[in-house]
Design an enzyme around this catalytic site. Structure first.
Site, PDB file in Angstrom:
ATOM      1  N   ASP A  11       9.681  35.270  62.146  1.00 23.80           N
ATOM      2  CA  ASP A  11       9.938  36.597  62.258  1.00 23.80           C
ATOM      3  C   ASP A  11      11.127  37.136  61.386  1.00 23.80           C
ATOM      4  OD1 ASP A  11      10.643  39.142  63.316  1.00 23.80           O
ATOM      5  OD2 ASP A  11      10.845  38.430  65.446  1.00 23.80           O
ATOM      6  N   ILE A  12      10.594  37.972  60.495  1.00 23.98           N
ATOM      7  CA  ILE A  12      11.542  38.404  59.536  1.00 23.98           C
ATOM      8  C   ILE A  12      12.704  39.048  59.888  1.00 23.98           C
ATOM      9  CG2 ILE A  12      10.465  40.652  58.915  1.00 23.98           C
ATOM     10  CD1 ILE A  12      10.797  39.964  55.797  1.00 23.98           C
ATOM     11  N   ASN A  25       5.852  52.564  54.854  1.00 23.68           N
ATOM     12  CA  ASN A  25       5.045  53.625  54.535  1.00 23.68           C
ATOM     13  C   ASN A  25       5.846  54.656  53.725  1.00 23.68           C
ATOM     14  OD1 ASN A  25       6.026  55.670  56.284  1.00 23.68           O
ATOM     15  ND2 ASN A  25       5.145  54.442  57.924  1.00 23.68           N
ATOM     16  N   GLY A  33       3.064  47.130  62.338  1.00 18.90           N
ATOM     17  CA  GLY A  33       3.214  46.010  61.890  1.00 18.90           C
ATOM     18  C   GLY A  33       4.589  45.714  61.605  1.00 18.90           C
ATOM     19  N   ASP A  35       6.960  46.819  59.581  1.00 15.49           N
ATOM     20  CA  ASP A  35       7.678  48.430  59.601  1.00 15.49           C
ATOM     21  C   ASP A  35       8.201  48.808  61.041  1.00 15.49           C
ATOM     22  OD1 ASP A  35       8.719  50.638  58.550  1.00 15.49           O
ATOM     23  OD2 ASP A  35       7.092  51.578  58.248  1.00 15.49           O
ATOM     24  N   SER A 118       1.398  44.926  51.789  1.00 14.20           N
ATOM     25  CA  SER A 118       0.116  45.655  51.933  1.00 14.20           C
ATOM     26  C   SER A 118      -1.161  44.616  52.308  1.00 14.20           C
ATOM     27  CB  SER A 118      -0.170  46.024  50.049  1.00 14.20           C
ATOM     28  OG  SER A 118       0.435  47.105  49.839  1.00 14.20           O
ATOM     29  N   THR A 119      -0.923  43.519  53.054  1.00 14.71           N
ATOM     30  CA  THR A 119      -1.969  42.694  53.413  1.00 14.71           C
ATOM     31  C   THR A 119      -2.587  43.183  54.617  1.00 14.71           C
ATOM     32  OG1 THR A 119      -0.570  41.213  53.996  1.00 14.71           O
ATOM     33  CG2 THR A 119      -1.260  40.890  51.833  1.00 14.71           C
ATOM     34  N   GLY A 120      -1.668  43.926  55.656  1.00  9.31           N
ATOM     35  CA  GLY A 120      -1.990  44.217  56.693  1.00  9.31           C
ATOM     36  C   GLY A 120      -3.179  45.513  56.799  1.00  9.31           C
TER      37      GLY A 120
END
Length: 169
Positions: A11-12, A25, A33, A35, A118-120
Site C-alpha cells: 500500500d503506497i 487527475n 484508485g 489518488d 495510468s493502468t487503472g
C-alpha cells in the site's frame, strides 16, 4: 542499476520514503484508485494545498507536502488516458516519470515510490506501462545521483509480476 530500483506489492500510502507519487487527475482534487487512497490517508490538508495549485496537465507533475502520510511529500502526476496508442500516450506517460524524478531531485529527495500510472481506469496496457516506467527510471538514474532509490509499488500480485519482469528485462 537494479540495486537502485525495487518492486514491491504494498500500500503506497504506508511506505516510509521521502516522496510518493500520486497518479492524479487533472484537477488534483482527488478521485478513485490510488489518488483517492492518497487523499484519504493524507487528510484534508492535502486537498486544501491541491486547491492552490491550479490543476496539472497530462504528463506534468507538481509537489505537495505529505501531511498525515509517512512520506514527507507527494508528487502528483497526471497520466494519459489510453486511446489505442496512436495519440502520444507513450510520450505522455514517459513524461510523468521524467518530471516526477526531476522534481524529486530538485527537492533533494533520496527515496521515491511510484504506483503504476495510468493502468487503472485510464486503461493503459499494464505491460507497456511497466516497460515505459522501467526505461524512464533507468535512464534518469543513469545520469543522476538523486533519487538514490526508486520503489515501484504494485497493487496486485499480477502487477508485481509484470513490473518485476520489466525490471529484469
Amino acid at each position: 542499476m537494479p540495486e537502485r530500483i525495487r518492486v514491491v506489492k504494498d500500500d503506497i500510502t504506508t511506505l516510509h520514503v521521502d516522496v510518493i507519487v500520486n497518479a492524479a487527475n487533472e484537477s488534483l482534487l482527488g478521485g478513485g484508485g490510488v489518488d483517492g487512497a492518497i487523499h484519504r490517508a493524507a487528510g484534508p490538508e492535502l486537498l486544501a494545498e491541491c486547491r492552490t495549485l491550479g490543476g496539472c496537465e497530462t504528463g506534468e507533475a507538481k509537489i505537495t507536502q505529505g501531511y498525515r502520510l509517512p512520506a514527507r511529500h507527494i508528487i502528483h502526476t497526471v497520466g494519459p488516458v489510453w486511446h489505442g496508442g496512436a495519440h502520444g500516450e507513450d510520450q505522455q506517460l514517459a513524461s510523468c516519470y521524467q518530471r516526477s524524478l526531476k522534481l524529486a531531485e530538485n527537492h533533494g529527495l533520496r527515496t521515491i515510490a511510484f504506483p503504476a500510472i495510468s493502468t487503472g481506469i485510464y486503461g493503459f496496457p499494464r505491460e507497456r506501462a511497466a516497460q515505459i516506467a522501467v526505461r524512464e527510471i533507468q535512464s534518469f538514474l543513469s545520469d543522476h545521483e538523486l533519487p538514490e532509490t526508486v520503489t515501484l509499488v504494485a497493487f496486485s500480485d499480477d502487477d508485481r509480476t509484470i513490473l518485476q519482469r520489466a525490471l529484469d528485462g
